[in-house]
Write a protein that holds these residues in place. Structure first.
Motif, PDB file in Angstrom:
ATOM      1  N   ALA A   1      -9.344   4.239   4.680  1.00  0.00           N
ATOM      2  CA  ALA A   1      -8.236   4.756   5.129  1.00  0.00           C
ATOM      3  C   ALA A   1      -7.118   4.441   4.152  1.00  0.00           C
ATOM      4  CB  ALA A   1      -7.673   4.469   6.334  1.00  0.00           C
ATOM      5  N   LEU A   2      -6.222   5.360   3.621  1.00  0.00           N
ATOM      6  CA  LEU A   2      -5.142   5.009   2.851  1.00  0.00           C
ATOM      7  C   LEU A   2      -3.768   5.054   3.759  1.00  0.00           C
ATOM      8  CD1 LEU A   2      -5.861   7.565  -0.128  1.00  0.00           C
ATOM      9  CD2 LEU A   2      -6.028   4.826   0.071  1.00  0.00           C
ATOM     10  N   PHE A   3      -3.155   4.279   3.545  1.00  0.00           N
ATOM     11  CA  PHE A   3      -1.689   4.063   4.360  1.00  0.00           C
ATOM     12  C   PHE A   3      -0.452   4.173   3.498  1.00  0.00           C
ATOM     13  CE2 PHE A   3      -4.636   1.831   6.780  1.00  0.00           C
ATOM     14  CZ  PHE A   3      -4.729   2.315   8.097  1.00  0.00           C
ATOM     15  N   LYS A   4       0.331   4.872   4.086  1.00  0.00           N
ATOM     16  CA  LYS A   4       1.819   5.012   3.417  1.00  0.00           C
ATOM     17  C   LYS A   4       2.440   3.986   4.127  1.00  0.00           C
ATOM     18  CE  LYS A   4       5.514   8.016   2.195  1.00  0.00           C
ATOM     19  NZ  LYS A   4       5.817   9.305   1.788  1.00  0.00           N
TER      20      LYS A   4
ATOM     21  N   GLU B   1      -0.768  10.340  11.237  1.00  0.00           N
ATOM     22  CA  GLU B   1      -1.852   9.699  10.901  1.00  0.00           C
ATOM     23  C   GLU B   1      -1.790   8.965   9.735  1.00  0.00           C
ATOM     24  OE1 GLU B   1      -6.846   9.999  10.624  1.00  0.00           O
ATOM     25  OE2 GLU B   1      -5.798  11.900  11.726  1.00  0.00           O
ATOM     26  N   GLY B   2      -2.124   7.649   9.513  1.00  0.00           N
ATOM     27  CA  GLY B   2      -2.065   7.000   8.132  1.00  0.00           C
ATOM     28  C   GLY B   2      -0.736   6.484   7.846  1.00  0.00           C
ATOM     29  N   TYR B   3       0.170   6.521   8.745  1.00  0.00           N
ATOM     30  CA  TYR B   3       1.505   5.939   8.393  1.00  0.00           C
ATOM     31  C   TYR B   3       1.387   4.446   9.143  1.00  0.00           C
ATOM     32  CZ  TYR B   3       3.694  10.087   6.376  1.00  0.00           C
ATOM     33  OH  TYR B   3       4.149  11.146   5.657  1.00  0.00           O
TER      34      TYR B   3
ATOM     35  N   ILE C   1       0.874   0.717  13.374  1.00  0.00           N
ATOM     36  CA  ILE C   1       0.126   1.904  12.497  1.00  0.00           C
ATOM     37  C   ILE C   1      -0.180   3.005  13.470  1.00  0.00           C
ATOM     38  CG2 ILE C   1      -2.279   2.095  11.478  1.00  0.00           C
ATOM     39  CD1 ILE C   1      -2.368  -0.669  10.882  1.00  0.00           C
TER      40      ILE C   1
ATOM     41  N   ILE D   1      -2.572   5.479  14.045  1.00  0.00           N
ATOM     42  CA  ILE D   1      -4.069   5.546  13.893  1.00  0.00           C
ATOM     43  C   ILE D   1      -4.450   7.278  14.013  1.00  0.00           C
ATOM     44  CG2 ILE D   1      -4.664   3.286  14.649  1.00  0.00           C
ATOM     45  CD1 ILE D   1      -5.490   4.407  17.203  1.00  0.00           C
ATOM     46  N   ASP D   2      -3.669   7.894  14.462  1.00  0.00           N
ATOM     47  CA  ASP D   2      -3.653   9.569  14.807  1.00  0.00           C
ATOM     48  C   ASP D   2      -2.331   9.908  15.135  1.00  0.00           C
ATOM     49  OD1 ASP D   2      -3.549   9.407  17.683  1.00  0.00           O
ATOM     50  OD2 ASP D   2      -5.750   9.264  17.782  1.00  0.00           O
TER      51      ASP D   2
END
Length: 68
Positions: A2-5, A20-22, A34, A36-37
């Motif tokens: 997973a890539l997170f901003k 999702e992903g923030y 986080i 997650i969706d």
């Protein structure tokens, strides 16, 4: 993988919309959230998680790390 901003700011500025992903680090309360969706945001218990990073042999349950 997973890539997170990752955003940082104060807890009162957390957006209501989830993406999702923030991830959000609150500098005033030192918490990590986080998305997650697009419907679910979890708070990561960074204090418990940090013990696993320090070569601890302690087993930590996932429910103790993620505060849903």
């Amino acid at each position: 993988m997973a890539l997170f901003k990752i955003f940082k700011g104060n807890v009162e500025n957390l957006p209501l919309d989830k993406h999702e992903g923030y991830a959000y680090f609150t500098v005033d309360t030192k918490e990590l959230y986080i998305d997650i969706d697009n419907d679910t945001r979890v708070q990561v218990n960074a204090e418990k998680l940090s013990r696993t990073i320090d070569n601890s042999t302690e087993t930590i349950e996932i429910d103790d790390i993620l505060e849903l």
